[in-house]
Design a protein around this motif. Structure first.
Motif, PDB file in Angstrom:
ATOM      1  N   SER A 120       0.831  -1.206   0.000  1.00 66.30           N
ATOM      2  CA  SER A 120       0.000   0.000   0.000  1.00 66.30           C
ATOM      3  C   SER A 120       0.865   1.256   0.000  1.00 66.30           C
ATOM      4  O   SER A 120       0.504   2.273  -0.606  1.00 66.30           O
ATOM      5  CB  SER A 120      -0.932  -0.002   1.212  1.00 66.30           C
ATOM      6  N   GLY A 121       2.022   1.188   0.666  1.00 63.79           N
ATOM      7  CA  GLY A 121       2.946   2.319   0.595  1.00 63.79           C
ATOM      8  C   GLY A 121       3.429   2.565  -0.820  1.00 63.79           C
ATOM      9  O   GLY A 121       3.537   3.707  -1.278  1.00 63.79           O
ATOM     10  N   ARG A 122       3.710   1.480  -1.544  1.00 67.39           N
ATOM     11  CA  ARG A 122       4.106   1.617  -2.947  1.00 67.39           C
ATOM     12  C   ARG A 122       2.954   2.158  -3.789  1.00 67.39           C
ATOM     13  O   ARG A 122       3.159   2.897  -4.764  1.00 67.39           O
ATOM     14  CB  ARG A 122       4.558   0.274  -3.505  1.00 67.39           C
ATOM     15  N   THR A 123       1.716   1.775  -3.418  1.00 64.93           N
ATOM     16  CA  THR A 123       0.550   2.282  -4.150  1.00 64.93           C
ATOM     17  C   THR A 123       0.410   3.784  -3.984  1.00 64.93           C
ATOM     18  O   THR A 123       0.191   4.523  -4.963  1.00 64.93           O
ATOM     19  CB  THR A 123      -0.724   1.573  -3.649  1.00 64.93           C
ATOM     20  N   VAL A 124       0.543   4.267  -2.737  1.00 63.97           N
ATOM     21  CA  VAL A 124       0.479   5.710  -2.495  1.00 63.97           C
ATOM     22  C   VAL A 124       1.610   6.422  -3.229  1.00 63.97           C
ATOM     23  O   VAL A 124       1.409   7.496  -3.818  1.00 63.97           O
ATOM     24  CB  VAL A 124       0.544   5.984  -0.974  1.00 63.97           C
ATOM     25  N   THR A 147       5.929   2.098   3.648  1.00 63.57           N
ATOM     26  CA  THR A 147       6.691   0.920   3.220  1.00 63.57           C
ATOM     27  C   THR A 147       7.727   0.531   4.275  1.00 63.57           C
ATOM     28  O   THR A 147       7.876  -0.649   4.617  1.00 63.57           O
ATOM     29  CB  THR A 147       7.370   1.197   1.878  1.00 63.57           C
ATOM     30  N   ALA A 148       8.454   1.530   4.793  1.00 60.80           N
ATOM     31  CA  ALA A 148       9.450   1.249   5.825  1.00 60.80           C
ATOM     32  C   ALA A 148       8.793   0.694   7.083  1.00 60.80           C
ATOM     33  O   ALA A 148       9.330  -0.220   7.739  1.00 60.80           O
ATOM     34  CB  ALA A 148      10.239   2.518   6.154  1.00 60.80           C
ATOM     35  N   THR A 149       7.611   1.222   7.425  1.00 58.54           N
ATOM     36  CA  THR A 149       6.881   0.697   8.581  1.00 58.54           C
ATOM     37  C   THR A 149       6.507  -0.763   8.372  1.00 58.54           C
ATOM     38  O   THR A 149       6.609  -1.588   9.290  1.00 58.54           O
ATOM     39  CB  THR A 149       5.622   1.538   8.842  1.00 58.54           C
TER      40      THR A 149
END
Length: 616
Positions: free
Chosen positions: A284-288, A408-410
């Protein structure tokens, strides 16, 4: 007596047994109970029975010593009824063990895999919603990070309390499945409507002119409260995104997981639920990040943020319907675990009675302390960090792109912590696992506040690494949030949810609603109130930083004390539940094989075995 065990496992008696072979022999305990060596024994093997219980008599050879003659003794299976009542196979029965896959029962996998997928979808949505809500309210014209304390206190908290009251009423009149769908479907509908209707038309119903006039009259100190009026639809999205984390994650998912899992399954698999969920954080981080970069490639004059919102809200809706499908499948294909029969459901209570009951419970109060303390602690650091973040990344594109990398890091950090969490639970237990999160938050929070307070003297040193004190504070604050959230997802949340399992159904349902829906935003609002008081007292958030650090220390110490208290109560409740289950299994009367002078080995009554005698 020459009793032998046939090669196929069937028992046979000699045609002329000597009577003394059946005289009861003192036995040293139950060490020499008969244990079938051949699993092919048939259920219709010779048996003796009375009072409806089957008994099997066999012969076993005692260990021989040098110079001792070989002797065979009749041994009775005294615990057969108890084993049968406990679901264990007895001599003469076929083993009915459940099929397994990779050492795990298939019935367990039918629960764990769908729950993991549900958690994946829920956390995927929450990451998108969390990053989007910050971009909307912080970077909107006429707003800033100062809106967050006011928003959490005066909008988020009242709506959370209202939802808890409504949820308590609905829990008394709806079934659990109807309650689940009644709660989650409005969330899915709202996020879809916001992306496709409310945001594109927001300039028609946002009272921008009225907010400007009020700001001119009241002055800049009211920028935060007036921003709530100026961008009220964005604030509504912010609150709904916050409630998604409190309601869908804590109440719906964890309440459902507690309903269909046992404590042993929870200790083994709850930490692993987050593995799939934190893979969702990474994706989801990559999606954002993708949608943030996509806006930069659009032609001038095109509202890239509106296009991005439509794409992300479409994904949120698809994941929401997937959650509903998985919930439906589990309810129709998985059998609920049996609870202790002594755990009776309490009678239905009204709203005020429920609140009084929950407040009167020390167990629930300690749980509430954990949740409130986390909310206050993370809020004291997070709002200060977001104010620095906007100063470093002022545009929506830059802000959203950084938040994508942060998510993503989280996810990566939490995935690693999830792998360690099962070892922590297994080796050190619930109590140690519950204290890891406050300890991590305290240590990282001290580092963040120290850098803000002493950033100016460190400027020359930071310049050698190509960083300003502001950028260093942003990165250290990001690390603080990453470590704190990873500890929360991998240890704090599983600990909190395990604590609900030994409770009765009424306390479990209403306690979760009160704690997760009200106490979670209450903690955040408490942190916001503390910040508002500090800002009014010392003039700015930066001037109040040393005092915020002192408040953080006091809150974390109270958190640790509540965790220690809850550890003792949780252990006692679990031992009580285990004891009740043992008592229920032991309630079956166990008739024992008794020998008679006639040597027929019949079941003549309920005789207690001599557990201490030796051989005669």
């Amino acid at each position: 007596m020459q009793g032998v065990l046939q090669s196929k496992g069937l028992l046979s008696l000699p045609s002329n047994p000597r009577i003394k072979a059946f005289i009861p022999q003192p036995s040293p305990g139950l060490r020499y109970r008969f244990s079938p060596l051949n699993p092919s024994l048939k259920p219709n093997a010779p048996s003796l029975s009375v009072n409806g219980f089957s008994r099997f008599q066999g012969f076993v050879t005692k260990p021989q010593f040098f110079g001792q003659k070989s002797r065979n003794y009749p041994i009775c299976r005294a615990e057969a009824a108890a084993a049968s009542a406990d679901g264990q196979p007895v001599f003469g029965e076929k083993l009915n063990s459940s099929p397994k896959f990779m050492g795990i029962e298939v019935e367990t996998l039918k629960k764990i895999i769908p729950l993991g997928l549900m958690f994946f979808c829920i956390l995927f949505n929450y990451t998108i919603l969390r990053d989007t809500k910050d971009v909307l309210v912080v970077t909107a014209p006429g707003s800033s990070a100062e809106i967050i304390p006011f928003l959490k206190t005066w909008v988020n908290l009242p709506m959370a309390i209202g939802f808890m009251l409504l949820y308590t009423k609905l829990s008394n009149v709806l079934s659990k499945q109807a309650l689940f769908y009644t709660v989650i479907l409005p969330f899915i509908g709202f996020f879809g409507a916001f992306g496709f209707v409310m945001y594109p038309l927001s300039h028609y119903f946002h009272p921008t002119a009225l907010a400007d006039n009020l700001l001119n009259v009241l002055g800049p100190r009211f920028l935060g409260p007036l921003a709530i009026l100026r961008i009220w639809s964005f604030c509504l999205f912010y609150v709904m995104a916050e409630l998604w984390g409190s309601v869908v994650v804590s109440v719906l998912f964890w309440g459902f997981a507690n309903q269909i899992t046992t404590i042993d399954e929870a200790k083994k698999f709850y930490p692993l639920f987050g593995l799939g969920a934190n893979i969702a954080l990474i994706f989801s981080g990559r999606t954002v990040k993708y949608f943030s970069q996509m806006r930069q490639t659009l032609a001038p004059g095109v509202d890239g943020w509106a296009i991005s919102l439509k794409g992300m809200m479409s994904i949120v809706m698809a994941m929401g319907f997937a959650i509903c499908f998985l919930y439906w499948w589990v309810n129709n294909n998985v059998q609920l675990p049996a609870r202790s029969m002594k755990k009776k459901e309490k009678p239905k209570m009204g709203t005020m009675e429920s609140l009084k009951f929950l407040v009167s419970s020390k167990y629930i109060r300690d749980l509430a302390t954990l949740v409130v303390a986390y909310g206050i602690s993370i809020n004291l650091v997070e709002v200060t960090w977001k104010s620095k973040l906007k100063a470093q990344f002022p545009t929506p594109n830059e802000y959203s792109s950084f938040m994508g990398d942060f998510s993503t890091a989280t996810g990566i950090a939490t995935f690693t912590m999830m792998l360690l969490s099962q070892w922590i639970f297994g080796k050190h237990g619930w109590g140690v696992a519950a204290t890891v999160t406050p300890t991590v938050l305290l240590l990282t929070g001290v580092g963040f506040f120290s850098l803000i307070l002493f950033g100016a003297p460190l400027a020359p040193t930071l310049a050698q690494f190509g960083m300003t004190p502001l950028l260093a504070a942003v990165y250290v604050g990001a690390l603080q949030n990453i470590f704190s959230k990873s500890a929360k997802y991998s240890l704090f949340d599983p600990c909190k949810e395990m604590a609900y399992i030994p409770l009765d159904e009424d306390t479990k349902v209403k306690g979760k609603a009160a704690i997760d829906v009200v106490c979670n935003p209450l903690g955040k609002s408490g942190g916001a109130l503390i910040q508002q008081f500090m800002i009014l007292s010392f003039g700015s958030l930066a001037n109040s930083t040393p005092y915020l650090g002192g408040v953080l220390l006091v809150i974390v110490l109270a958190w640790l004390a509540a965790a220690r208290s809850l550890d003792g109560q949780f252990t006692a409740l679990r031992q009580e539940e285990d004891l009740e289950k043992e008592m229920e299994r032991a309630a079956v009367k166990i008739p024992v094989v008794s020998s008679t002078d006639s040597g027929n080995g019949s079941l003549t009554g309920e005789v207690t075995l001599n557990a201490t005698g030796g051989d005669s």
